[in-house]
Design a protein around this motif. Sequence first.
Motif, short mmCIF file in Angstrom:
data_model
loop_
_atom_site.label_atom_id
_atom_site.label_comp_id
_atom_site.label_asym_id
_atom_site.label_seq_id
_atom_site.Cartn_x
_atom_site.Cartn_y
_atom_site.Cartn_z
N GLN A 112 0.45 -1.15 -0.15
CA GLN A 112 0.13 0.53 -0.11
C GLN A 112 1.29 1.31 -0.26
OE1 GLN A 112 -2.57 -0.44 3.62
NE2 GLN A 112 -4.31 -0.81 2.10
N PHE A 113 1.03 2.49 -0.69
CA PHE A 113 1.00 3.68 -1.05
C PHE A 113 0.23 4.49 -1.12
CE2 PHE A 113 1.87 1.53 -4.90
CZ PHE A 113 2.12 2.48 -5.89
N ASN A 114 1.31 6.08 -0.55
CA ASN A 114 0.61 6.85 -1.61
C ASN A 114 1.07 8.28 -2.92
OD1 ASN A 114 -2.06 7.17 0.70
ND2 ASN A 114 -0.65 6.76 2.12
N PRO A 141 2.36 10.34 -5.71
CA PRO A 141 2.43 11.81 -4.77
C PRO A 141 1.01 13.16 -5.67
CG PRO A 141 3.81 11.34 -6.25
CD PRO A 141 2.73 9.83 -6.11
N ALA A 142 0.54 12.37 -6.51
CA ALA A 142 -1.29 13.04 -7.07
C ALA A 142 -2.17 12.01 -7.39
CB ALA A 142 -0.82 13.36 -8.13
N GLY A 143 -3.19 11.53 -6.64
CA GLY A 143 -4.38 11.10 -7.25
C GLY A 143 -3.98 9.30 -5.94
N PRO A 144 -5.31 9.00 -5.67
CA PRO A 144 -5.46 8.35 -4.80
C PRO A 144 -4.63 7.21 -4.21
CG PRO A 144 -6.65 7.05 -6.71
CD PRO A 144 -5.79 8.36 -7.10
N PRO A 145 -5.04 6.28 -2.73
CA PRO A 145 -4.03 5.79 -2.53
C PRO A 145 -4.26 4.31 -3.77
CG PRO A 145 -5.58 5.79 -1.00
CD PRO A 145 -6.04 6.96 -2.04
N VAL A 146 -2.88 3.47 -2.78
CA VAL A 146 -2.41 2.16 -4.37
C VAL A 146 -2.48 1.16 -3.28
CG1 VAL A 146 -1.54 0.82 -5.91
CG2 VAL A 146 -1.81 3.16 -6.20
N THR A 147 -3.31 -0.12 -3.34
CA THR A 147 -3.25 -1.20 -2.46
C THR A 147 -2.86 -2.67 -3.77
OG1 THR A 147 -4.37 -0.54 -1.14
CG2 THR A 147 -4.33 -3.04 -1.14
N ILE A 148 -1.58 -3.36 -3.18
CA ILE A 148 -1.67 -4.09 -4.45
C ILE A 148 -1.79 -5.16 -2.82
CG2 ILE A 148 -0.23 -6.07 -5.27
CD1 ILE A 148 -0.44 -3.36 -6.42
N LEU A 149 -3.04 -6.48 -4.12
CA LEU A 149 -3.05 -7.27 -3.05
C LEU A 149 -2.12 -8.79 -2.89
CD1 LEU A 149 -6.41 -6.29 -2.61
CD2 LEU A 149 -7.20 -8.36 -2.82
N PRO A 150 -2.60 -9.77 -1.74
CA PRO A 150 -1.37 -10.59 -2.64
C PRO A 150 -1.89 -11.42 -2.93
CG PRO A 150 -1.67 -10.62 -0.19
CD PRO A 150 -2.23 -8.89 -0.58
N ALA A 151 -1.13 -12.90 -3.37
CA ALA A 151 -1.57 -13.89 -3.78
C ALA A 151 -2.80 -15.01 -2.96
CB ALA A 151 -0.70 -14.36 -4.96
N TRP A 152 -3.58 -14.90 -3.32
CA TRP A 152 -4.34 -15.80 -2.05
C TRP A 152 -3.41 -17.52 -1.99
CZ3 TRP A 152 -6.18 -21.20 -1.72
CH2 TRP A 152 -7.14 -21.10 -1.19
N ASP A 153 -3.22 -17.60 -3.77
CA ASP A 153 -1.90 -18.82 -3.98
C ASP A 153 -1.12 -18.72 -2.96
OD1 ASP A 153 -1.30 -21.10 -4.70
OD2 ASP A 153 0.50 -20.05 -6.44
N ASN A 154 -0.39 -18.04 -2.30
CA ASN A 154 0.64 -18.04 -1.34
C ASN A 154 0.15 -17.22 0.09
OD1 ASN A 154 2.43 -18.68 -3.60
ND2 ASN A 154 2.65 -16.46 -4.11
N GLU A 155 -0.81 -16.91 -0.09
CA GLU A 155 -0.86 -16.39 1.66
C GLU A 155 -2.16 -17.26 2.35
OE1 GLU A 155 1.94 -14.45 3.18
OE2 GLU A 155 2.84 -14.55 0.97
N LYS A 156 -3.01 -17.04 1.00
CA LYS A 156 -4.44 -16.85 1.81
C LYS A 156 -5.05 -16.56 2.54
CE LYS A 156 -3.82 -21.59 0.09
NZ LYS A 156 -2.16 -21.24 -0.23
N SER A 157 -4.64 -15.58 2.31
CA SER A 157 -5.65 -13.82 2.56
C SER A 157 -5.92 -13.60 1.17
CB SER A 157 -4.17 -12.90 2.75
OG SER A 157 -3.26 -13.78 4.42
N VAL A 158 -7.44 -12.60 2.61
CA VAL A 158 -8.04 -11.80 1.09
C VAL A 158 -8.10 -10.15 1.77
CG1 VAL A 158 -9.27 -13.82 1.02
CG2 VAL A 158 -10.28 -12.33 2.81
N ALA A 159 -8.61 -9.14 1.53
CA ALA A 159 -8.91 -8.12 2.10
C ALA A 159 -10.29 -7.97 2.15
CB ALA A 159 -8.37 -7.54 0.80
#
Length: 255
Positions: free
Chosen positions: A214-216, A218-236
């Motif tokens: 996750q990062f902000n 310089p101009a524009g909305p925050p960006v989120t990159i999800l982890p791969a469920w294949d590896n982490e078994k996590s959702v958001a």
Amino acid sequence: MNRSSGRRMETQMNFWHDKYILIADSHLEGGTEKASRFFRMLDTLAARKPAGIIFLGDIFELWIALDGYEIPEQTHFTNWCRAHLNEMEIGFIEGNHEFFVSATHADAFSWITDRYHDLHGTVRLMHGDTVNRRDWKYLLLRRAIRNAFTKFLLILFARTIGPAVADRIRLSLKTSNMAHKKYLPRKELESCAGQCAAQGIVSLAAGHFHAWNQFNPPAGPPVTILPAWDNEKSVALLDCTGNVVLLPPGESPSL
């Protein structure tokens, strides 16, 4: 059930009912325990009655949504989505491992696209495979596969050389942009976020790069990159303000 447990149950449902669950890059294959675990997770998530579940692509290792190519798990998946359409919003964004799903199974989802989707006009959701314009080999491969002529050939040869062609496609996708996937194309994502800002987008979320970030810009909305469920078994979890929070396996937010 005593009063305290009843209040706790009601609080849990109230917490989830206005949240969206985001899932990316599970890369399921047929006949595996991983696929069984994935479907058990979907049942658990659906029981929490969220506002919706959105799949950000590469749910399957390879999904060519044509007769002769689909596996039982893909039929199970689309049937599961159809069965829950009246309960919640179910969205699907085709990843770089999925083809023609939007043409074949549109009725299984509230909405489906092979590009991006602006949820309620304020949150941009994408797979992320087309962000990096320097990954020209993959972009050429994408264009070569996602067209009417290739679709015609796949249908024509489905019962002869079709499976072998599908396996070649799978191997090509596995190696075509692996070098570019090893790093996050931050400048390209920042540029994408800048374009989103001009359209009133308040948050941007994608998969594809297989690592939580996750990062902000310089101009524009925050960006989120999800982890791969294949590896982490996590959702958001995505809330109505565009905030995205990662849920580790087996955990839920404190209420």
